[in-house]
Design a protein around this motif. Structure first.
Motif, mmCIF file in Angstrom:
data_model
loop_
_atom_site.group_PDB
_atom_site.id
_atom_site.type_symbol
_atom_site.label_atom_id
_atom_site.label_comp_id
_atom_site.label_asym_id
_atom_site.label_seq_id
_atom_site.Cartn_x
_atom_site.Cartn_y
_atom_site.Cartn_z
ATOM 1 N N SER A 106 0.855 -1.185 0.000
ATOM 2 C CA SER A 106 0.000 0.000 0.000
ATOM 3 C C SER A 106 0.893 1.238 0.000
ATOM 4 O O SER A 106 2.104 1.138 0.182
ATOM 5 C CB SER A 106 -0.925 0.011 1.219
ATOM 6 O OG SER A 106 -0.174 0.050 2.420
ATOM 7 N N ARG A 107 0.290 2.381 -0.220
ATOM 8 C CA ARG A 107 1.064 3.616 -0.224
ATOM 9 C C ARG A 107 0.229 4.766 0.306
ATOM 10 O O ARG A 107 -1.008 4.759 0.199
ATOM 11 C CB ARG A 107 1.581 3.933 -1.623
ATOM 12 C CG ARG A 107 0.522 4.285 -2.634
ATOM 13 C CD ARG A 107 1.122 4.357 -4.057
ATOM 14 N NE ARG A 107 2.132 5.401 -4.183
ATOM 15 C CZ ARG A 107 3.018 5.440 -5.188
ATOM 16 N NH1 ARG A 107 3.019 4.489 -6.115
ATOM 17 N NH2 ARG A 107 3.896 6.425 -5.241
ATOM 18 N N ASP A 108 0.913 5.739 0.846
ATOM 19 C CA ASP A 108 0.297 6.976 1.302
ATOM 20 C C ASP A 108 1.097 8.102 0.664
ATOM 21 O O ASP A 108 2.182 8.450 1.137
ATOM 22 C CB ASP A 108 0.337 7.056 2.831
ATOM 23 C CG ASP A 108 -0.401 8.263 3.368
ATOM 24 O OD1 ASP A 108 -0.546 9.268 2.642
ATOM 25 O OD2 ASP A 108 -0.823 8.221 4.526
ATOM 26 N N ASN A 109 0.580 8.648 -0.418
ATOM 27 C CA ASN A 109 1.332 9.658 -1.152
ATOM 28 C C ASN A 109 1.499 10.944 -0.342
ATOM 29 O O ASN A 109 2.476 11.666 -0.525
ATOM 30 C CB ASN A 109 0.668 9.950 -2.490
ATOM 31 C CG ASN A 109 0.897 8.832 -3.493
ATOM 32 O OD1 ASN A 109 1.800 7.995 -3.333
ATOM 33 N ND2 ASN A 109 0.079 8.781 -4.530
ATOM 34 N N ALA A 110 0.567 11.232 0.525
ATOM 35 C CA ALA A 110 0.695 12.428 1.364
ATOM 36 C C ALA A 110 1.878 12.295 2.322
ATOM 37 O O ALA A 110 2.513 13.298 2.671
ATOM 38 C CB ALA A 110 -0.591 12.661 2.141
ATOM 39 N N LYS A 111 2.166 11.058 2.730
ATOM 40 C CA LYS A 111 3.283 10.806 3.643
ATOM 41 C C LYS A 111 4.541 10.348 2.906
ATOM 42 O O LYS A 111 5.546 10.023 3.539
ATOM 43 C CB LYS A 111 2.884 9.761 4.679
ATOM 44 C CG LYS A 111 1.782 10.211 5.609
ATOM 45 C CD LYS A 111 1.481 9.147 6.662
ATOM 46 C CE LYS A 111 0.404 9.624 7.628
ATOM 47 N NZ LYS A 111 0.091 8.598 8.651
ATOM 48 N N LEU A 112 4.458 10.282 1.587
ATOM 49 C CA LEU A 112 5.602 9.852 0.774
ATOM 50 C C LEU A 112 6.130 8.491 1.235
ATOM 51 O O LEU A 112 7.347 8.276 1.346
ATOM 52 C CB LEU A 112 6.732 10.892 0.818
ATOM 53 C CG LEU A 112 6.384 12.327 0.415
ATOM 54 C CD1 LEU A 112 7.634 13.206 0.449
ATOM 55 C CD2 LEU A 112 5.735 12.380 -0.948
ATOM 56 N N THR A 113 5.224 7.579 1.487
ATOM 57 C CA THR A 113 5.612 6.293 2.057
ATOM 58 C C THR A 113 4.868 5.158 1.375
ATOM 59 O O THR A 113 3.673 5.287 1.071
ATOM 60 C CB THR A 113 5.336 6.265 3.567
ATOM 61 O OG1 THR A 113 6.039 7.344 4.200
ATOM 62 C CG2 THR A 113 5.797 4.953 4.182
ATOM 63 N N VAL A 114 5.578 4.068 1.159
ATOM 64 C CA VAL A 114 4.964 2.832 0.695
ATOM 65 C C VAL A 114 5.216 1.770 1.749
ATOM 66 O O VAL A 114 6.251 1.782 2.425
ATOM 67 C CB VAL A 114 5.524 2.421 -0.689
ATOM 68 C CG1 VAL A 114 7.007 2.135 -0.611
ATOM 69 C CG2 VAL A 114 4.787 1.247 -1.255
ATOM 70 N N TYR A 115 4.245 0.884 1.902
ATOM 71 C CA TYR A 115 4.288 -0.119 2.960
ATOM 72 C C TYR A 115 4.223 -1.525 2.373
ATOM 73 O O TYR A 115 3.687 -1.740 1.277
ATOM 74 C CB TYR A 115 3.110 0.059 3.906
ATOM 75 C CG TYR A 115 3.009 1.425 4.516
ATOM 76 C CD1 TYR A 115 2.158 2.391 3.974
ATOM 77 C CD2 TYR A 115 3.756 1.775 5.635
ATOM 78 C CE1 TYR A 115 2.059 3.655 4.523
ATOM 79 C CE2 TYR A 115 3.662 3.037 6.194
ATOM 80 C CZ TYR A 115 2.812 3.976 5.639
ATOM 81 O OH TYR A 115 2.719 5.228 6.187
#
Length: 125
Positions: A71-80
Motif C-alpha cells: 500500500s502507499r500513502d502519497n501524502a506521507k511519501l511512504t509505501v508499505y
C-alpha cells in the motif's frame, strides 16, 4: 531524484507479521510506480509486490499472494509492505524501488531507477 529509506525489518517467528515502510524524498514520489523486491542468502533479487502511482493497481509474486499487502500513502511519501503468516523462506533483505517512467508497476528490477538500501527480515522456524 528520489531517495528511499526502508525500515521495519527484524527477527520474527514463523507465522508472525511485520510491516515494512519505505520513506521517500522528493515531490515526484506520487507519480512513480513502486515495488518491493527481496534477496535471500545466495539468491538473486526477486520481485515481491508492486503498486501503481495512485494505489489502484497492485500485484504480487505467487509466493506471497494472500500473505503480503502493498500500500502507499502519497501524502506521507511512504509505501508499505504488510507481511503476515511469515515463513522461514521469506528471510531476505527487502528493498523498495521506484519507477519514474510508469504509472503501473513492473515485476522487472531493471524497470526501477531508484532503490533503497534494504532492510533485513529474518523468520525463524
Amino acid at each position: 531524484q528520489v531517495q528511499l529509506v526502508e525500515s521495519g525489518g527484524g527477527l520474527v517467528q514463523a507465522g508472525g507479521s511485520l510491516r515494512l515502510s519505505c520513506a521517500a524524498s522528493g515531490r515526484t514520489f506520487s507519480t512513480y510506480a513502486m515495488g518491493w523486491f527481496r534477496q535471500g542468502p545466495g539468491q538473486e533479487r526477486e520481485f515481491v509486490a508492486g503498486i501503481s502511482w495512485n494505489g489502484r493497481t497492485t500485484f504480487y509474486a505467487d509466493s506471497v499472494k494472500g500473505r503480503f499487502t502493498i500500500s502507499r500513502d502519497n501524502a506521507k511519501l511512504t509505501v508499505y509492505l504488510q507481511m503476515t503468516t511469515l515463513k522461514p523462506e521469506d528471510t531476505a533483505v527487502y528493498y523498495c524501488a521506484a519507477d519514474r517512467n510508469a504509472g503501473d508497476p513492473s515485476s522487472r528490477s531493471s524497470a526501477y531507477e531508484y532503490w533503497g538500501q534494504g532492510t533485513q527480515v529474518t523468520v525463524s522456524s
